[in-house]
Write a protein that holds these residues in place. Structure first.
Motif, mmCIF file in Angstrom:
data_model
loop_
_atom_site.group_PDB
_atom_site.id
_atom_site.type_symbol
_atom_site.label_atom_id
_atom_site.label_comp_id
_atom_site.label_asym_id
_atom_site.label_seq_id
_atom_site.Cartn_x
_atom_site.Cartn_y
_atom_site.Cartn_z
ATOM 1 N N GLN A 35 13.169 -18.912 54.928
ATOM 2 C CA GLN A 35 11.765 -19.309 55.045
ATOM 3 C C GLN A 35 11.590 -20.428 56.058
ATOM 4 O O GLN A 35 10.739 -20.360 56.945
ATOM 5 N N HIS A 46 5.499 -15.532 60.353
ATOM 6 C CA HIS A 46 4.714 -14.725 59.428
ATOM 7 C C HIS A 46 3.379 -15.399 59.103
ATOM 8 O O HIS A 46 3.291 -16.623 59.086
ATOM 9 N N THR A 69 1.354 -13.395 54.194
ATOM 10 C CA THR A 69 2.644 -12.697 54.089
ATOM 11 C C THR A 69 3.674 -13.595 53.430
ATOM 12 O O THR A 69 4.444 -13.149 52.571
ATOM 13 N N ASN A 94 5.567 -12.765 49.933
ATOM 14 C CA ASN A 94 7.024 -12.734 49.802
ATOM 15 C C ASN A 94 7.522 -13.700 48.735
ATOM 16 O O ASN A 94 8.475 -13.406 48.013
ATOM 17 N N PHE A 104 11.674 -5.667 51.084
ATOM 18 C CA PHE A 104 11.812 -7.104 51.323
ATOM 19 C C PHE A 104 13.281 -7.531 51.276
ATOM 20 O O PHE A 104 13.743 -8.279 52.147
#
Length: 451
Positions: A83, A91, A95, A99, A183
Motif C-alpha cells: 500500500q 490507485h 479502490t 482493497n 486481488f
C-alpha cells in the motif's frame, strides 16, 4: 550479480539443507539463501548426489531472480508495504478503500502467514471458507448500520446512506469470491516481481467459477410509467433521473458537474471530474475514471429547459441566503455562481452522491415500481436503448465514456447478440422483398413481350 555458490548438509534421515551465498547486501553482510529438500534414496552417497542436483537448480533460480529474498515478511506486513510503496499514488481512493475492505477477511485467514509459506492449498481453503453459509456479504455492514441516511437537504449530507449489499442465503456469491482471488493474484504478482516470493500461488489455483448476470433494467412500458410518475417529483430529483437515463453518465460524474460545464447555447455538458464519498474523508472531487471518461455529450432541449429552471431555483436560494460568507451570507457554495455545483444541499454545499440512491429507493417503494438496485441501472438502460435502436457500438462507447469498444462489447454482449439476430431478420426480409420485386418486374416484362 555476484556468482552464487553453495553447500549441502544432511539434517535428517532423508532431508538435506541447501545453503547458497549470493554476494553482499548494502551493509556488507553476506546474503545467504537456505532451503530444505527431501531425497528418496536410502544410500547416503546417492542422497548427496540428489541434494547437489537440487542445489544446482536452487542456485539457477536465485541467479534468475526466481527465489524470494524476503519471504519472512508476513502477508499482513506485505500488504502494508504494498500500500505504502505502490497503491497510494497509483490507485484511486475508492479502490484503496475497497482493497482494504477485501483484506479484512484475508487478514483473518492468511495475514499471519509468511509469504514463503503460503501455498495453493491455503488459498483453496480460504475460498472454500468464503463460500460457506454464515459469511456476511458486506464486511462494512456494522459501520453502515451506525450511520444515518441523508433523506433531505436539511439533514447532514456528509453521512453515507444506509445501504448494504444484500445477503443471499447468508453466503457470498461466486462473483464476490472471485474478487478476493483477483486481488490476491495481483498482490502476489507484485511480491514475486519484487523478489519477496518465489512464485505466485494464486496462479496455481483455478479461480472460483462466476455466474453471468444480465443487468436488470426497466422495459419500455415500465420506463414509461416511471417517467410519468417522475413528472410529480421535485425538480432536482426529476433532473437527476432524466440526466442519468438520457446520457448514461455515472452517478459520480453527475454530482461532479458544475454550472460552467453546461453550454446552454450548444446544448452540451462537459464531463471532466467526479464526486465521491469515503468514510473518514467525506465528499471529495476526483478525476474521471479514466482519460476517455472525459467527454462532451449532447443533451436534449427538454433537459436544457429543466437545467434553466433549476439554475433559477438555485440562484434564488443563493440570493435568499445573502450570498457567500465573505459577503456576509450563508451560502456555502463557490464564490462565483458558475463554479457552484449543480446538485447541492440547501445551503450550497456539495450534495452527497448517495442522496440519489436514497431518493430512488423511496420513489420506487412509494410508487410500487419494480426494484432496481442503484442509479447505475439507468446507465445500463441508456446503453440498452441505444444498442437496441441500432446505434453503432463506437458511438455508444463514447457516450458512456468507456476506454474502448471492447468494454462496451463485453458488458453488453447479450444485447449485441440480440441486435445481430435482428439484422439477420432484416436481411432476410430485404432478400425476400428484393426477390418478390424482381419477380414482379420479370412478369411484367414477359407480359409485354407476349403482346
Amino acid at each position: 550479480m555476484a556468482t552464487s555458490y553453495g553447500s549441502v548438509q544432511k539434517t535428517g534421515k532423508h532431508s538435506w539443507k541447501l545453503t547458497v551465498s549470493s554476494g553482499f547486501d548494502g551493509s556488507g553482510k553476506r546474503i545467504r539463501h537456505t532451503k530444505t529438500v527431501h531425497v528418496t534414496s536410502d544410500n547416503e552417497e546417492q542422497q548427496e548426489k540428489e541434494a547437489r542436483k537440487q542445489l544446482a537448480l536452487f542456485i539457477a533460480d536465485i541467479e534468475k531472480g526466481q527465489t524470494a529474498t524476503s519471504g519472512k515478511m508476513t502477508l499482513e506486513q506485505f500488504f502494508e508495504y504494498w500500500q505504502e510503496n505502490y497503491a497510494i499514488g497509483r490507485h484511486a481512493p475508492k479502490t484503496i478503500s475497497f482493497n482494504k475492505g477485501l483484506f479484512k477477511r484475508i487478514k483473518e485467514a492468511l495475514g499471519h502467514k509468511r509469504l514463503d509459506k503460503i501455498e495453493p492449498k491455503h488459498l483453496l481453503s480460504f475460498y472454500k471458507n468464503l463460500a460457506e453459509p454464515g459469511v456476511k456479504q458486506d464486511p462494512n455492514a456494522k459501520r453502515r448500520k451506525k450511520e444515518k441516511t441523508p433523506n433531505s437537504d436539511t439533514e447532514n449530507q456528509n453521512k453515507v446512506s444506509n445501504t448494504e449489499t444484500p445477503i443471499i442465503n447468508n453466503t457470498l456469491s461466486p462473483n464476490t469470491i472471485k474478487k478476493y482471488h483477483v486481488f490476491l493474484h495481483s498482490l502476489f504478482e507484485k511480491a514475486v516481481q519484487w523478489n519477496f516470493m518465489a512464485y505466485n500461488p494464486a496462479e496455481r489455483v483455478e479461480p472460483p467459477k462466476t455466474e453471468k448476470t444480465v443487468k436488470k433494467i426497466y422495459d419500455e412500458e415500465t420506463t414509461g410509467k416511471f417517467l410519468l410518475l417522475l413528472e410529480k417529483e421535485e425538480l432536482k430529483h426529476k433532473l437527476m433521473a432524466l440526466l442519468l437515463i438520457s446520457t448514461g453518465m455515472r452517478r459520480g460524474e453527475m454530482f461532479g458537474l458544475q454550472w460552467h460545464h453546461v453550454d446552454f447555447d450548444k446544448g452540451t455538458v462537459k464531463i471532466e471530474q467526479a464526486s465521491q464519498y469515503l468514510p473518514g474523508k467525506g465528499i471529495f472531487i476526483k478525476e474521471t475514471k479514466n482519460e476517455s471518461s472525459k467527454r462532451t455529450i449532447t443533451i436534449s432541449t427538454s433537459i436544457i429547459n429543466l437545467l434553466h429552471q433549476y439554475k433559477a431555483e438555485q440562484s434564488a436560494k443563493r440570493l435568499k441566503l445573502g450570498g457567500t460568507p465573505d459577503k456576509g451570507g450563508k451560502w456555502q457554495g463557490a464564490e462565483k455562481p458558475e463554479d457552484d455545483f449543480i446538485f447541492t444541499t440547501w445551503n450550497g454545499e456539495k450534495a452527497h452522491p448517495d442522496s440519489v440512491n436514497t431518493w430512488l429507493k423511496d420513489f420506487i417503494t412509494n410508487n410500487e415500481l419494480p426494484h432496481i438496485t442503484t442509479p447505475h441501472s439507468f446507465r445500463h438502460m441508456a446503453a440498452t436503448y441505444l444498442i437496441t435502436s441500432g446505434t453503432d457500438i463506437r458511438t455508444v462507447a463514447g457516450k458512456l465514456g468507456h476506454a474502448n469498444t471492447t468494454t462496451t462489447t463485453v458488458v453488453y454482449s447479450h444485447l449485441l447478440k440480440s441486435a445481430e439476430k435482428e439484422t439477420t431478420d432484416k436481411m432476410e426480409n430485404f432478400i425476400q422483398q428484393a426477390t418478390e420485386k424482381a419477380k414482379e418486374k420479370e412478369k411484367e416484362k414477359q407480359k409485354k413481350q407476349a403482346k
